[in-house]
Design a protein around this motif. Sequence first.
Motif, PDB file in Angstrom:
ATOM      1  N   GLU A 126       4.335 -23.816  37.695  1.00 60.02           N
ATOM      2  CA  GLU A 126       4.734 -22.489  38.156  1.00 60.02           C
ATOM      3  C   GLU A 126       6.155 -22.501  38.694  1.00 60.02           C
ATOM      4  N   ASP A 154       7.021 -18.538  33.166  1.00 56.41           N
ATOM      5  CA  ASP A 154       6.836 -17.581  32.084  1.00 56.41           C
ATOM      6  C   ASP A 154       6.204 -18.178  30.837  1.00 56.41           C
ATOM      7  N   VAL A 155       5.953 -19.493  30.802  1.00 56.97           N
ATOM      8  CA  VAL A 155       5.256 -20.070  29.655  1.00 56.97           C
ATOM      9  C   VAL A 155       3.806 -20.408  30.004  1.00 56.97           C
ATOM     10  N   GLN A 156       3.360 -19.989  31.191  1.00 57.68           N
ATOM     11  CA  GLN A 156       1.980 -20.230  31.606  1.00 57.68           C
ATOM     12  C   GLN A 156       1.132 -19.012  31.277  1.00 57.68           C
ATOM     13  N   ARG A 157       0.095 -19.235  30.481  1.00 53.09           N
ATOM     14  CA  ARG A 157      -0.742 -18.117  30.041  1.00 53.09           C
ATOM     15  C   ARG A 157      -1.893 -17.812  30.992  1.00 53.09           C
ATOM     16  N   ASP A 186       0.179 -25.783  28.237  1.00 51.47           N
ATOM     17  CA  ASP A 186       1.217 -24.998  28.905  1.00 51.47           C
ATOM     18  C   ASP A 186       1.940 -25.825  29.965  1.00 51.47           C
ATOM     19  N   TYR A 203      11.236 -24.282  26.430  1.00 52.65           N
ATOM     20  CA  TYR A 203      11.256 -23.298  25.356  1.00 52.65           C
ATOM     21  C   TYR A 203      11.492 -23.937  23.989  1.00 52.65           C
ATOM     22  N   ARG A 238      14.372 -19.360  33.538  1.00 54.06           N
ATOM     23  CA  ARG A 238      14.239 -17.909  33.608  1.00 54.06           C
ATOM     24  C   ARG A 238      13.468 -17.566  34.867  1.00 54.06           C
ATOM     25  N   GLN A 239      13.964 -16.584  35.600  1.00 49.14           N
ATOM     26  CA  GLN A 239      13.273 -16.128  36.788  1.00 49.14           C
ATOM     27  C   GLN A 239      13.325 -14.607  36.832  1.00 49.14           C
ATOM     28  N   PRO A 240      12.233 -13.938  37.143  1.00 50.67           N
ATOM     29  CA  PRO A 240      12.273 -12.488  37.298  1.00 50.67           C
ATOM     30  C   PRO A 240      12.985 -12.096  38.575  1.00 50.67           C
TER      31      PRO A 240
END
Length: 257
Positions: free
Chosen positions: A107, A112-115, A141, A151, A235-237
């Motif tokens: 995390e 963002d690649v964790q489903r 993941d 990625y 990548r971070q929101p």
Amino acid sequence: MTHPSLPKRPMLGRLPVLRSPIGLAHAVTALLAFMIVADVLGFGAAAYMMSVMGDVASGGGAGDVGLGAVDRAVWAVGMTTSMYMLGLLGTATLFIIWFHRVRHNAEVFAPDVQRRTPGWAIGGWFIPFANLFIPRGIAKDVLRASQPDPYASEVRHQGLLNAWWGMWIASNIFDRFATNRYDEASDPQAIHDAAGWLMTGSVLDLVSAVLALLFVRGLTAAQNDKAMAGRQPLRQPAPQYPAAGGPVTGGGPVPGA
């Protein structure tokens, strides 16, 4: 004259930070080594039972072989089975704790690649039938997030994951079959044959434990290497709230990544 108050800024939850999985990995590795020893001893006990029951079946009865040999064979199988079950309980418990730890770190590395959420790294093991695929998907993941480029098209150690997961499922299915055959055996020849199935089950368990050990070591090393390299999530929101001085344009780095 009253002035309208500024909108309150919502409180952000605690940002995830890295937590070392190394200590847990050492403990899981030690218990998996214990399981390998238990499998070797179980194989030997089943082989001894097979030999004794073969002599009983060919000799016409336990009296010709000796009740002592039969009792020793029964004791050996019972003791190694108890040893295996005790080790399995401890290994499964620590493995799931370690698994949740590496999912937590994923995390931080690449959320963002964790489903699935981190809670599934625990709960996914306890859902019948779903536990045959949910933990594997989480593991894949986590592997992706733990590699230098999460990625990238290729996922490192996926072949090892697939080998371990397939062997783990096969050994669990075969163990149930072999145990049922042994429990239902009622004559020397049937016990002899069932002991052979137990030997095969011990070999499958041993291979599964070795692959699990390699997987734990490989994933732990990957996360440690990435943490030591100081790589931040790619990548971070951005936080979705208005700041007092204007709109927020970006987010800061995640601590500990």
